[in-house]
Design an enzyme around this catalytic site. Structure first.
Site, PDB file in Angstrom:
ATOM      1  N   VAL A  88       0.934  -1.322   0.101  1.00 38.87           N
ATOM      2  CA  VAL A  88      -0.046  -0.031   0.054  1.00 38.87           C
ATOM      3  C   VAL A  88       0.883   1.105  -0.004  1.00 38.87           C
ATOM      4  CG1 VAL A  88      -2.142  -1.121   1.037  1.00 38.87           C
ATOM      5  CG2 VAL A  88      -0.347   0.091   2.681  1.00 38.87           C
ATOM      6  N   ASP A  89       2.229   1.063  -0.018  1.00 42.16           N
ATOM      7  CA  ASP A  89       3.136   2.287   0.009  1.00 42.16           C
ATOM      8  C   ASP A  89       3.179   2.788  -1.547  1.00 42.16           C
ATOM      9  OD1 ASP A  89       5.395   0.841  -1.313  1.00 42.16           O
ATOM     10  OD2 ASP A  89       5.338  -0.257   0.407  1.00 42.16           O
ATOM     11  N   HIS A 104      -4.233  -3.962  -2.830  1.00 38.69           N
ATOM     12  CA  HIS A 104      -4.799  -3.737  -1.376  1.00 38.69           C
ATOM     13  C   HIS A 104      -4.996  -2.512  -0.989  1.00 38.69           C
ATOM     14  CE1 HIS A 104      -2.960  -8.118  -0.497  1.00 38.69           C
ATOM     15  NE2 HIS A 104      -4.053  -8.057  -1.137  1.00 38.69           N
ATOM     16  N   SER A 171       5.156 -14.182   0.124  1.00 36.97           N
ATOM     17  CA  SER A 171       4.985 -15.396   0.544  1.00 36.97           C
ATOM     18  C   SER A 171       4.165 -16.215   0.032  1.00 36.97           C
ATOM     19  CB  SER A 171       4.474 -15.581   2.030  1.00 36.97           C
ATOM     20  OG  SER A 171       3.090 -14.922   2.093  1.00 36.97           O
ATOM     21  N   ALA A 214      15.148  -9.265  -2.404  1.00 34.15           N
ATOM     22  CA  ALA A 214      14.613  -8.478  -3.532  1.00 34.15           C
ATOM     23  C   ALA A 214      15.737  -7.928  -4.272  1.00 34.15           C
ATOM     24  CB  ALA A 214      13.560  -7.644  -3.194  1.00 34.15           C
TER      25      ALA A 214
END
Length: 230
Positions: A88-89, A104, A171, A214
């Site tokens: 959500v960032d 989301h 995940s 990442a």
């Protein structure tokens, strides 16, 4: 130009310093997830929920996109890149990516409690008594547990057109987001970057799984993608 579709999760943002609720026994910043990320929690204690997301919004001002975000953006020079994110960032946007689907919701948006389609850009705190033009209380534009995921159909459509598909920092246990990978075409090559993901072979081959953070995974995969598929 091949279409590269990316499904990203909390692991990519964690490298920028954003915590996830899975980090400490199901707590999110010392709160039960049910208390701050569900319609029932908001109905029970709306001030707590608003304050919680106000703090998350402020935190965004203190973090920056990391190398993984920027490397994904750089791939737009070689591929038609779409990011489907559970985060959500706004770190993908600030990292330079241009086509992003937020499954989301988004911290920097607010919406009417009475109409999920009445969405506003929102940089500041949301307080009790802050109203939309329709007269209803504003709430964070976040998809809470138990709520529908409005962008899911859009994400499925994009995934179904992918030539290449990358799973990074998730995940694959949060549904329906994790089900997006089921809709990729049979010819699509699937890659996974995650240090902890269990059973990656269920949707990709061993050579396409990068057991790495990442950032480290993207440093390796970017060159592979360019050399093999551009």
């Amino acid at each position: 130009m091949k279409k590269l579709v990316v499904l990203s999760g909390a692991g990519i943002s964690a490298e920028s310093g954003i915590k996830t609720f899975r980090d400490s026994n199901g707590l999110w910043e010392n709160h039960r997830v049910e208390d701050v990320a569900s319609p029932e929690g908001f109905a029970k204690n709306p001030k707590l929920v608003l304050d919680f997301y106000n703090a998350r919004r402020k935190q965004l001002k203190d973090v920056e996109p990391n190398a993984a975000h920027k490397l994904l953006a750089e791939l737009e020079d070689f591929f038609d890149v779409y990011i489907i994110t559970q985060n959500v960032d706004d770190l993908h946007e600030r990292g330079g990516s241009t086509k992003i689907i937020h499954l989301h919701g988004e911290l920097k948006k607010a919406r009417s409690v009475d109409n999920e389609n009445k969405i506003l850009d929102w940089e500041d705190d949301i307080h009790l008594g802050d109203l939309h033009s329709d007269g209803s209380q504003l709430r964070p534009h976040i998809v809470w547990f138990g709520e529908m995921v409005p962008e899911m159909d859009n994400a499925i459509e994009i995934a179904s057109q992918a030539d290449l598909f990358l799973v990074i920092g998730t995940s694959m246990q949060v549904y329906p987001a994790a089900s997006v990978v089921r809709y990729v075409p049979s010819h699509c090559e699937v890659f996974v970057i995650d240090p902890n993901l269990e059973n990656p072979n269920s949707f990709t081959r061993n050579e396409n799984y990068f057991k790495a953070s990442a950032t480290e995974g993207m440093k390796t995969l970017k060159q592979i993608l360019i050399e093999k598929y551009k």
